[in-house]
Design a protein around this motif. Structure first.
Motif, short mmCIF file in Angstrom:
data_model
loop_
_atom_site.label_atom_id
_atom_site.label_comp_id
_atom_site.label_asym_id
_atom_site.label_seq_id
_atom_site.Cartn_x
_atom_site.Cartn_y
_atom_site.Cartn_z
N ILE A 1 0.59 -1.29 -0.03
CA ILE A 1 -0.06 -0.05 0.18
C ILE A 1 0.89 1.43 0.03
O ILE A 1 1.73 1.17 0.54
CB ILE A 1 -1.08 0.12 1.29
CG1 ILE A 1 -2.17 -1.06 1.17
CG2 ILE A 1 -1.73 1.30 1.50
CD1 ILE A 1 -3.08 -1.11 2.25
N GLU A 2 0.43 2.21 -0.90
CA GLU A 2 1.41 3.31 -0.85
C GLU A 2 0.59 4.60 -0.31
O GLU A 2 -0.61 4.62 -1.02
CB GLU A 2 1.74 3.73 -2.29
CG GLU A 2 2.59 4.96 -2.33
CD GLU A 2 3.24 5.27 -3.71
OE1 GLU A 2 4.53 4.99 -3.83
OE2 GLU A 2 2.49 5.48 -4.72
N ALA A 3 0.67 5.34 0.40
CA ALA A 3 0.08 6.64 0.69
C ALA A 3 0.59 7.79 0.31
O ALA A 3 1.77 8.00 0.48
CB ALA A 3 -0.04 6.94 2.35
N SER A 4 -0.18 8.77 -0.59
CA SER A 4 0.36 9.80 -1.16
C SER A 4 0.03 11.08 -0.35
O SER A 4 -1.18 11.14 -0.64
CB SER A 4 0.38 9.84 -2.77
OG SER A 4 1.06 8.69 -3.37
N PHE A 5 0.90 11.99 -0.16
CA PHE A 5 0.46 13.29 0.46
C PHE A 5 0.93 14.48 -0.49
O PHE A 5 1.89 14.92 -0.46
CB PHE A 5 0.93 13.10 1.97
CG PHE A 5 0.66 12.27 2.72
CD1 PHE A 5 -0.38 12.29 3.57
CD2 PHE A 5 1.22 11.18 2.83
CE1 PHE A 5 -0.61 11.36 4.33
CE2 PHE A 5 1.11 10.23 3.62
CZ PHE A 5 0.06 10.08 4.45
N PHE A 6 -0.14 14.97 -1.01
CA PHE A 6 0.23 16.38 -2.07
C PHE A 6 -0.26 17.63 -1.13
O PHE A 6 -1.20 17.99 -0.76
CB PHE A 6 -0.76 16.22 -3.26
CG PHE A 6 -0.73 14.90 -3.98
CD1 PHE A 6 0.01 15.06 -5.12
CD2 PHE A 6 -1.22 13.77 -3.44
CE1 PHE A 6 0.03 13.71 -6.06
CE2 PHE A 6 -1.36 12.45 -4.23
CZ PHE A 6 -0.63 12.62 -5.52
N ARG A 7 1.12 18.35 -1.00
CA ARG A 7 1.01 19.84 -0.56
C ARG A 7 0.58 20.66 -1.54
O ARG A 7 0.88 20.51 -2.69
CB ARG A 7 2.54 19.88 0.23
CG ARG A 7 2.95 18.90 1.35
CD ARG A 7 3.89 19.48 2.12
NE ARG A 7 4.77 20.26 1.56
CZ ARG A 7 5.70 20.69 2.39
NH1 ARG A 7 6.08 20.18 3.50
NH2 ARG A 7 6.91 21.41 1.74
N THR A 8 0.36 21.87 -0.79
CA THR A 8 -0.19 22.88 -1.55
C THR A 8 0.85 23.59 -2.36
O THR A 8 0.74 24.14 -3.52
CB THR A 8 -0.98 23.83 -0.70
OG1 THR A 8 -0.01 24.44 0.35
CG2 THR A 8 -2.40 23.43 -0.24
N ASP A 9 2.13 23.42 -1.82
CA ASP A 9 3.32 24.03 -2.41
C ASP A 9 3.89 23.33 -3.76
O ASP A 9 4.94 23.60 -4.27
CB ASP A 9 4.56 24.27 -1.45
CG ASP A 9 4.85 23.09 -0.59
OD1 ASP A 9 4.28 21.98 -0.90
OD2 ASP A 9 5.93 23.26 0.08
N GLY A 10 3.31 22.14 -3.88
CA GLY A 10 3.73 21.07 -4.98
C GLY A 10 4.56 19.97 -4.70
O GLY A 10 4.52 18.98 -5.48
N ASN A 11 5.13 19.83 -3.49
CA ASN A 11 5.70 18.73 -2.65
C ASN A 11 4.70 17.69 -2.75
O ASN A 11 3.53 17.59 -2.31
CB ASN A 11 6.28 19.20 -1.66
CG ASN A 11 7.70 19.88 -1.86
OD1 ASN A 11 8.28 20.04 -3.07
ND2 ASN A 11 7.89 20.79 -0.86
N VAL A 12 5.24 16.25 -3.02
CA VAL A 12 4.32 15.23 -2.77
C VAL A 12 5.50 14.38 -1.84
O VAL A 12 6.57 14.03 -2.05
CB VAL A 12 4.23 14.42 -4.00
CG1 VAL A 12 3.45 13.32 -4.05
CG2 VAL A 12 3.48 15.32 -5.12
N ARG A 13 4.79 13.83 -0.91
CA ARG A 13 5.50 12.96 -0.19
C ARG A 13 4.81 11.28 0.00
O ARG A 13 3.54 11.57 -0.05
CB ARG A 13 5.27 13.28 1.54
CG ARG A 13 6.24 12.46 2.45
CD ARG A 13 7.82 12.84 2.12
NE ARG A 13 8.80 12.05 3.05
CZ ARG A 13 8.92 12.43 4.32
NH1 ARG A 13 8.75 13.58 4.67
NH2 ARG A 13 9.72 11.68 4.81
#
Length: 480
Positions: free
Chosen positions: A249-261
């Motif tokens: 399973i992969e959890a992706s967190f998209f930030r408002t400044d464009g960075n993705v974790r």
């Protein structure tokens, strides 16, 4: 932008104002400065451009999981089945432009029926949404450089009076192939969709995926955890309908400044409940060198199952306690999350007749079905064919024997003499000719027992009848 090309500084990119002034890509910097004394120049950095393109590709995952690089300065997004999430094509394009312009970027986009057509229209035309009925007309108007041909071929086509893709497409295929090779025809077929050429996405496409887009960015980690729990419940409901559990399973967190974790969780058994996933997720978060930082907030969170497996009912004991094997699997999952899959290993059999290669170490989170093979059961009552302990590499011994092809009568190992009372063999093992060097020798293995009852596994390397003058003896293992 300037870069050193053929031992000379040349322009590699110009802005709109410079282009109107007559500067162009490939122009020598000295010629440009001869026309304009004050030029605002910067040295090109293809490596940093590539890094930025990778970050933009990560950011574009919010629109579709099928994102491919269109080097050096483009991206291809396969929006099949994703348009309805944003309303329609104009709304999607408006959102892409608005988001990127907010970060100081200028982007040109094109919607077309295939990737090659979209890339060519975005690079060499005004772009926009191309209707299927109007696509051929738009493609016919493109210049020849949109086919990504070699400069020599483009020059030859221009000498023949051809200027656009339309001029080229009406010519006979056989003549084009005979004069310019298969590249021209292949480029035309890809451009008009006559030849299927699927894109290669950068990331694994999830088997099952759920996501949540926030009206307001989430900053508090408690709110982020609550959204993860809701997404996990939804994901496992969908997987349950398929009678499957998530192995990765992969959890992706998209930030408002464009960075993705991104955080990836791998399990040794199919995950089917939110409680177990969140426990492993917390273990994973505790091992991060850089803690998960919301920054100005997450505007989208996605949870995707990259690998799944069929679920099966777990046998329970009479007092309703879970089997010990399930406890071991849970321990393996926790250790793998904390230490990494490459550090939690278990032996697995390898299909080979070379003794030192019959066992390999692989991640313990793999299932038996993903492993190399099954262990061969030893017949009850028979002595073991292989020793419990193997030496790697085998240790050299000094052996005394009656005739060259007989087992040793005695041998010296680690300065201790062993008198052989029982011997069994030989078992001849030839080298794997497809992977060994040409000088590899055949081995004859013997099981030996000395006067004190100790049992050894020794072999003679090389055969007299095959031209080995002085075969050597080695001790390869010890029996229990």
């Amino acid at each position: 932008m300037v870069d050193k090309i053929a031992n000379a500084l040349r322009l590699t990119a110009v802005d709109e104002q410079a282009a109107k002034a007559g500067l162009y890509k490939g122009m020598a910097l000295t010629d440009a400065r001869a026309q304009f004394d004050k030029l605002d120049i910067a040295f090109a950095s293809p490596r940093k451009d590539g890094e930025l393109l990778e970050k933009l590709a990560d950011w574009c995952d919010r629109y579709t999981p099928l994102v491919a690089l269109d080097a050096p300065h483009g991206l291809i997004l396969d929006m099949t089945g994703c348009i309805h999430l944003f309303g329609d094509e104009p709304t999607l394009l408006k959102d892409v432009h608005r988001q990127l312009q907010r970060h100081g970027m200028i982007v040109k986009t094109a919607f077309a029926g295939n990737a090659a057509a979209a890339s060519a229209l975005a690079r060499h035309s005004a772009g926009g949404i191309v209707e299927p009925s109007d696509q051929n007309r738009r493609l016919y108007a493109l210049p020849l450089v949109s086919l990504d041909l070699e400069d020599a071929h483009i020059a030859g086509l221009r000498r023949a009076g051809l200027r656009t893709v339309g001029d080229l497409d009406v010519l006979p295929r056989a003549a084009l192939t005979a004069r310019f090779g298969n590249g021209v025809v292949a480029g035309l077929d890809a451009l008009f969709g006559r030849q299927s050429k699927p894109i290669s996405p950068r990331r694994i496409v999830p088997v099952c995926m759920v996501e949540r887009r926030m009206a307001e960015p989430l900053i508090a980690m408690e709110a982020v955890e609550l959204v993860l729990v809701q997404l996990a419940d939804e994901l496992f409901i969908r997987l349950g309908q398929r009678v499957e559990g998530a192995r990765e399973i992969e959890a992706s967190f998209f930030r408002t400044d464009g960075n993705v974790r991104r955080l990836r969780i791998e399990a040794g058994r199919p995950l089917t409940d939110t409680k177990t996933l969140m426990r492993l997720m917390k273990e994973r978060l505790s091992t991060l060198a850089e803690p998960l930082d919301a920054g100005f907030g997450f505007d989208m969170i996605r949870l995707g199952a990259l690998r799944t497996d069929r679920t099966r009912h777990q046998q329970k004991s009479l007092d309703d306690r879970e089997q010990e094997t399930e406890e071991v699997e849970r321990l393996i999952d926790r250790l793998s999350i904390r230490l990494g899959n490459s550090r939690v290993l278990r032996p697995t059999p390898v299909d080979t007749h070379i003794p030192e290669r019959t066992v390999a170490l692989e991640p313990a989170s793999k299932t038996k079905r993903e492993s190399n093979g099954e262990w061969t059961a030893q017949p009850q009552g028979d002595p073991p064919e292989r020793p419990v302990r193997l030496f790697q590499p085998p240790e050299r011994i000094e052996a005394t024997f009656e005739v060259p092809d007989s087992p040793p009568a005695q041998f010296i190992w680690r300065r201790v003499r062993h008198n052989v009372v029982l011997a069994e063999g030989p078992e001849r093992i030839a080298p794997e000719w497809w992977r060994e060097h040409s000088g590899a020798l055949t081995r004859d293995y013997y099981r030996l027992e000395d006067s004190s009852g100790k049992r050894f596994w020794v072999f003679r390397e090389g055969l007299l009848e095959r031209g080995t003058p002085n075969p050597r003896w080695y001790l390869h293992g010890l029996f229990a």
